[in-house]
Design an enzyme around this catalytic site. Sequence first.
Site, PDB file in Angstrom:
ATOM      1  N   PRO A 132       0.805  -1.224   0.000  1.00 38.96           N
ATOM      2  CA  PRO A 132       0.000   0.000   0.000  1.00 38.96           C
ATOM      3  C   PRO A 132       0.841   1.279   0.000  1.00 38.96           C
ATOM      4  CG  PRO A 132      -0.971  -1.606   1.491  1.00 38.96           C
ATOM      5  CD  PRO A 132       0.327  -2.187   1.017  1.00 38.96           C
ATOM      6  N   GLY A 135       4.939   1.036  -3.791  1.00 41.29           N
ATOM      7  CA  GLY A 135       4.728   0.527  -5.139  1.00 41.29           C
ATOM      8  C   GLY A 135       6.008   0.719  -5.928  1.00 41.29           C
ATOM      9  N   TRP A 162      -2.035  -5.330  -5.012  1.00 43.89           N
ATOM     10  CA  TRP A 162      -1.942  -5.436  -6.478  1.00 43.89           C
ATOM     11  C   TRP A 162      -1.344  -6.765  -6.907  1.00 43.89           C
ATOM     12  CZ3 TRP A 162      -5.115  -1.865  -7.104  1.00 43.89           C
ATOM     13  CH2 TRP A 162      -4.988  -0.599  -6.535  1.00 43.89           C
ATOM     14  N   GLY A 364     -15.395   6.204 -33.895  1.00 45.14           N
ATOM     15  CA  GLY A 364     -16.362   7.212 -33.493  1.00 45.14           C
ATOM     16  C   GLY A 364     -17.240   6.735 -32.357  1.00 45.14           C
ATOM     17  N   GLU A 388       4.396  -3.323 -13.056  1.00 45.78           N
ATOM     18  CA  GLU A 388       5.801  -3.727 -13.254  1.00 45.78           C
ATOM     19  C   GLU A 388       6.680  -2.536 -13.616  1.00 45.78           C
ATOM     20  OE1 GLU A 388       6.900  -7.505 -14.803  1.00 45.78           O
ATOM     21  OE2 GLU A 388       4.810  -8.088 -15.036  1.00 45.78           O
ATOM     22  N   GLY A 389       6.412  -1.431 -12.963  1.00 46.85           N
ATOM     23  CA  GLY A 389       7.199  -0.222 -13.188  1.00 46.85           C
ATOM     24  C   GLY A 389       6.453   0.753 -14.067  1.00 46.85           C
ATOM     25  N   SER A 391       5.566   4.155 -16.325  1.00 48.11           N
ATOM     26  CA  SER A 391       6.352   4.794 -17.388  1.00 48.11           C
ATOM     27  C   SER A 391       7.353   5.785 -16.806  1.00 48.11           C
ATOM     28  CB  SER A 391       5.424   5.503 -18.380  1.00 48.11           C
ATOM     29  OG  SER A 391       4.735   4.575 -19.187  1.00 48.11           O
TER      30      SER A 391
END
Length: 408
Positions: A132, A135, A162, A364, A388-389, A391
């Site tokens: 928690p 991360g 997670w 659309g 997993e990391g 950006s």
Amino acid sequence: MAEFTMELNDEQKEVRDWLHGFAADVIRPAAAEWDEREETPWPVIQEAAKVGIYSLDFYAQQYFDATGLGIPMAMEELFWGDAGIALSIVGTGLAAVGVLANGTEEQIGTWIPQMYGDADDVKVAAFCSSEPDAGSDVSSMRTRAVYDEAKDEWVLNGTKTWATNGGIANVHVVVAVVDPELGSKGHASFIVPPNTPGLAQGQKFKKHGIRASHTAEVILDNVRVPGSCLLGGKEKLDERLARARERARTGGERVKNAAMATFEASRPAVGAMAVGTARAAYEVALDYAMTREQFGRPIIDNQGVAFQLADMRTQIDAARLLVWRASWMAVNGKPFTAAEGSMSKLFASETAKKVTAQAIQILGGNGYTREYPVERMHRDAAIYTIFEGTSEIQRLVIARTLSGLPIR
């Protein structure tokens, strides 16, 4: 060492076509249902086990492919089918990679088969690292593992979050702190065997995407595991901790922690997952643009649509090439001197988000409904830039690797 090539051999093509057929015939027809149900698609996993896709043998063959392309090829095809179901099928692989990256030969032979079970009794496994309050910042991990020398047992306490397959797994691989003073260098990985007292599932998350994949908290309350469940063994751990303490005192070689060893090995595979989702959305958008008519002609006749599709395909192919390069480097022992693994995950993840959003735009109003799959693909794609990391973490890894500086 295999030479780098962009051409799959005949055996790889056969496997690719087999996986594509399974994705088209079994995964895709079930995708919308399990996305709505938000439950583990056990019947689909069972089918994958029956045909040999969900098995230790299959993943071992791909993992040890000398070209490095076996795993990314498999990930791309399965995730082309559906990301949520595919993650349920391959989620066990992260725990297996954790054992492969850190375990002894005996541990690999003992525990990985138990992660999969067999076609008659399918099992899954979970890799538990995030918390928690920890991360991306693995140095803030609070789950503790204390060695009880008298009983040769480790006692684990803490909460993981997670976790794919968390709480429903037959085998859990848990990363815990064994030396708090060493920060992220004081971590180790542990096997928690089936039915171990003290391990329980916490909150199950209701997610934006990849809904067919089970994600939950894992509670560890005085969980006792045998000393043999420390991945790599205590002697190896003591040596690694001693090096880390010496480095902290004098400076010196970098010592990797257990979670990072797993993530470095799996990042190109996550990039391949993203490529599969992006390719699926692009194909839907291309088909729609070729058949949807406005003002008496297919909408692909308009440059505004055609140029978007050209960019989508270019970005997908570029992402795949980065993934293949990193995968080839990893299997052939080439160091990621420019953080090529993180590069592949970063670019492919961002590409998936961008391409799936463009697919909705091309369709659309139809793209915004659940009558077409691109809205689900767009929801699924969001996870690739997070798990997993993130950006941002990938960019940090790349920048630190290129500069050699502790950029924050």
